[in-house]
Scaffold this motif. Structure first.
Motif, PDB file in Angstrom:
ATOM      1  N   LEU A 292       1.071  -1.157  -0.305  1.00 47.62           N
ATOM      2  CA  LEU A 292      -0.327   0.295   0.079  1.00 47.62           C
ATOM      3  C   LEU A 292       1.225   0.945  -0.122  1.00 47.62           C
ATOM      4  CD1 LEU A 292      -2.525   0.834  -0.062  1.00 47.62           C
ATOM      5  CD2 LEU A 292      -2.889   0.744   2.918  1.00 47.62           C
ATOM      6  N   ASP A 293       2.629   1.308   1.105  1.00 43.23           N
ATOM      7  CA  ASP A 293       3.081   2.244   0.940  1.00 43.23           C
ATOM      8  C   ASP A 293       4.137   2.579  -0.415  1.00 43.23           C
ATOM      9  OD1 ASP A 293       3.808  -0.352   2.124  1.00 43.23           O
ATOM     10  OD2 ASP A 293       5.152   1.593   3.578  1.00 43.23           O
TER      11      ASP A 293
ATOM     12  N   HIS B 261      12.449  -7.868   3.988  1.00 50.53           N
ATOM     13  CA  HIS B 261      11.452  -8.367   5.786  1.00 50.53           C
ATOM     14  C   HIS B 261      10.586  -8.563   4.514  1.00 50.53           C
ATOM     15  CE1 HIS B 261      10.715  -3.881   4.498  1.00 50.53           C
ATOM     16  NE2 HIS B 261       9.764  -4.185   5.573  1.00 50.53           N
TER      17      HIS B 261
ATOM     18  N   ARG C 194       4.972 -11.670   1.728  1.00 49.56           N
ATOM     19  CA  ARG C 194       3.875 -11.688   1.816  1.00 49.56           C
ATOM     20  C   ARG C 194       2.999 -10.539   0.675  1.00 49.56           C
ATOM     21  NH1 ARG C 194       4.535  -7.134   6.290  1.00 49.56           N
ATOM     22  NH2 ARG C 194       6.574  -7.860   5.868  1.00 49.56           N
TER      23      ARG C 194
ATOM     24  N   MET D 181      -1.508  -4.352  -5.636  1.00 50.81           N
ATOM     25  CA  MET D 181      -2.208  -3.175  -4.815  1.00 50.81           C
ATOM     26  C   MET D 181      -2.419  -4.528  -3.321  1.00 50.81           C
ATOM     27  SD  MET D 181      -2.840   0.050  -3.842  1.00 50.81           S
ATOM     28  CE  MET D 181      -1.601   1.257  -4.828  1.00 50.81           C
TER      29      MET D 181
ATOM     30  N   PRO E 262      -2.364  -4.735   0.699  1.00 52.85           N
ATOM     31  CA  PRO E 262      -2.595  -3.885   1.523  1.00 52.85           C
ATOM     32  C   PRO E 262      -1.809  -4.606   3.065  1.00 52.85           C
ATOM     33  CG  PRO E 262      -4.514  -5.512   1.847  1.00 52.85           C
ATOM     34  CD  PRO E 262      -3.402  -6.111   0.567  1.00 52.85           C
ATOM     35  N   ILE E 263      -0.155  -3.986   2.475  1.00 54.98           N
ATOM     36  CA  ILE E 263       0.253  -4.161   3.931  1.00 54.98           C
ATOM     37  C   ILE E 263       0.988  -2.909   4.079  1.00 54.98           C
ATOM     38  CG2 ILE E 263       0.381  -6.378   4.034  1.00 54.98           C
ATOM     39  CD1 ILE E 263       2.793  -6.271   2.482  1.00 54.98           C
ATOM     40  N   LEU E 264       1.806  -2.754   4.742  1.00 53.18           N
ATOM     41  CA  LEU E 264       3.036  -1.681   5.096  1.00 53.18           C
ATOM     42  C   LEU E 264       4.031  -1.701   5.485  1.00 53.18           C
ATOM     43  CD1 LEU E 264       0.025   0.486   5.571  1.00 53.18           C
ATOM     44  CD2 LEU E 264       1.477   2.154   5.559  1.00 53.18           C
ATOM     45  N   LEU E 265       4.818  -1.433   4.207  1.00 54.28           N
ATOM     46  CA  LEU E 265       6.271  -2.088   4.650  1.00 54.28           C
ATOM     47  C   LEU E 265       7.181  -1.319   5.000  1.00 54.28           C
ATOM     48  CD1 LEU E 265       6.887  -4.349   1.378  1.00 54.28           C
ATOM     49  CD2 LEU E 265       6.626  -5.368   3.248  1.00 54.28           C
ATOM     50  N   GLY E 266       7.471   0.637   5.244  1.00 56.21           N
ATOM     51  CA  GLY E 266       8.139   0.970   5.293  1.00 56.21           C
ATOM     52  C   GLY E 266       9.424   1.780   4.800  1.00 56.21           C
ATOM     53  N   ARG E 267       9.479   0.104   4.352  1.00 54.22           N
ATOM     54  CA  ARG E 267      10.730   0.315   3.582  1.00 54.22           C
ATOM     55  C   ARG E 267      11.775  -0.138   2.524  1.00 54.22           C
ATOM     56  NH1 ARG E 267      13.628  -3.563   7.924  1.00 54.22           N
ATOM     57  NH2 ARG E 267      11.868  -3.926   8.935  1.00 54.22           N
TER      58      ARG E 267
ATOM     59  N   ARG F 278      10.639   1.744  -3.677  1.00 49.32           N
ATOM     60  CA  ARG F 278       9.857   2.157  -4.083  1.00 49.32           C
ATOM     61  C   ARG F 278       8.978   1.861  -5.691  1.00 49.32           C
ATOM     62  NH1 ARG F 278       7.539   5.914   0.233  1.00 49.32           N
ATOM     63  NH2 ARG F 278       8.833   6.394   1.333  1.00 49.32           N
TER      64      ARG F 278
ATOM     65  N   TRP G 222       6.954   3.987  -7.429  1.00 46.35           N
ATOM     66  CA  TRP G 222       6.116   4.654  -7.628  1.00 46.35           C
ATOM     67  C   TRP G 222       7.362   5.757  -7.227  1.00 46.35           C
ATOM     68  CZ3 TRP G 222       2.870   3.251 -10.618  1.00 46.35           C
ATOM     69  CH2 TRP G 222       2.180   1.924 -10.554  1.00 46.35           C
ATOM     70  N   GLU G 223       7.956   6.269  -7.660  1.00 48.16           N
ATOM     71  CA  GLU G 223       9.318   7.299  -7.176  1.00 48.16           C
ATOM     72  C   GLU G 223       9.299   7.909  -8.692  1.00 48.16           C
ATOM     73  OE1 GLU G 223      10.696   6.676  -4.065  1.00 48.16           O
ATOM     74  OE2 GLU G 223      11.039   9.145  -4.601  1.00 48.16           O
TER      75      GLU G 223
ATOM     76  N   VAL H  66      -6.583  -8.401  -2.285  1.00 44.34           N
ATOM     77  CA  VAL H  66      -6.007  -7.503  -2.873  1.00 44.34           C
ATOM     78  C   VAL H  66      -6.445  -6.697  -4.047  1.00 44.34           C
ATOM     79  CG1 VAL H  66      -3.953  -9.166  -2.339  1.00 44.34           C
ATOM     80  CG2 VAL H  66      -5.295  -8.379  -4.791  1.00 44.34           C
TER      81      VAL H  66
END
Lengths: 219, 219
Positions: B13-14, B30, B34, B175, B177-182, B185, B187-188, B208
């Motif tokens: 999601l991120d 990490h 998933r 997509m 629905p989890i937030l990996l945080g790191r 990316r 979409w950069e 998803v």
């Protein structure tokens, strides 16, 4: 215990809740109106006077949009949602973006490092300017809300901070299929957020994706 | 002209296409499994031998997953998808993650600054190691594909680079629905990408969201 809720908060596909270069004329920066376009035709937004004279749509976008006000006793918003500039108030002439009768009709807590006296508007909206951390601001807001719920109204930073401190019970995020490329990211630093919420998503004929986050019981 | 296509590429999601800390044992860092969990039960992935002995699901996840192979004459992948480490090859013993009969069954162009002789596997897969910019690699891949389409197989950087140079005609992004945080990316640096594509999205009971991007005619 009353719930802490987020409604109708839009982000781009690349996760920006607001574009770059916010000004008085463009509160969403270079995003313009693209992040809120989906909401404007809904009955709820029509009735808020955001749009025109149509009765407004009643499909899935309205089904979500219309939930924002029910059982809400207070809104908490960041300074950036209330006013186009940060820093000390030059004077107290700025009374928000919404005219003399703002659409909130409840107390509104404005988070700012520069408190000023409460500002009573028409229709039941009173702005309270509070310099506090999210948790303490929430306690103050709850006192203003009675036994009704608390809405976190944004902007991006405010929602992210309340999420980081695990203060949000339910959240409705609208993903708009555009890539803003720059601005403020909602999802920054929230690794593992999905473990605290049950997440559901549904697409709308308008092109956006509605995501709902409900706090998991027992966490 | 043959099309350049992306299929079954998952992001959080991120917006991360891969987590942090890729190793031999965890090719997605990490993120673990998933990001691809949604695909494993599908008939297509079952038949690739990724999972078990079930016939595999045939719902919406399969409807998308199954499109990856049809009319494809070649895949282009980044070095990171082929091997767990960058840099010069210590020797030529690494033959990919997929065993002696990889699931591609076409030529595969592996983008690397360290070319080595082509590697012919069983079942029609031959890895070609190419040190070239996206546009030139695509020209080489097209020669290998005959009149069939080109699949950009990932990873994240490879897809982003091909998008940035406007070389992709259709793209299926999933997509999760989890937030990996790191991690990395997708979409950069792709501001305004939506102007070049017609975007559609649909949610799956697996949780998803399938997003499809089709190049707009005339752009």
């Amino acid at each position: 215990m009353s719930l802490v809720r987020v409604h109708n908060f839009s982000v781009s596909l690349d996760g920006f809740g607001v574009g770059e270069g916010q000004t008085f004329d463009s509160p969403f920066g270079h995003a313009g109106a693209r992040l809120i376009q989906w909401a404007l035709p809904t009955r709820t937004f029509e009735q808020m006077g955001m749009h025109g004279e149509q009765p407004g749509t009643v499909g899935i976008d309205e089904a979500f949009a219309g939930r924002w006000g029910s059982d809400i006793g207070v809104e908490i918003m960041g300074r950036n949602k209330f006013a186009p500039k940060n820093g000390p108030w030059p004077d107290e002439s700025w009374r928000g973006w919404w005219g003399e009768n703002p659409p909130f009709h409840t107390p509104v807590v404005v988070l700012t490092r520069h408190p000023r006296p409460p500002l009573e508007m028409q229709g039941g909206t009173t702005f309270h300017f509070v310099d506090a951390k999210p948790k303490d601001a929430l306690a103050q807001a709850r006192r203003l809300a009675g036994d009704r719920d608390v809405r976190i109204g944004g902007g991006t930073t405010t929602i992210r901070e309340f999420l980081a401190e695990d203060l949000i019970d339910e959240m409705h995020i609208v993903m708009v299929p555009i890539l803003l490329g720059r601005g403020e990211r909602l999802w920054e630093g929230l690794e593992g957020l999905e473990q605290r919420f049950r997440i559901e998503s549904v697409t709308s004929p308008s092109g956006v994706i509605h995501l709902t986050f409900e706090r998991r019981v027992g966490t």
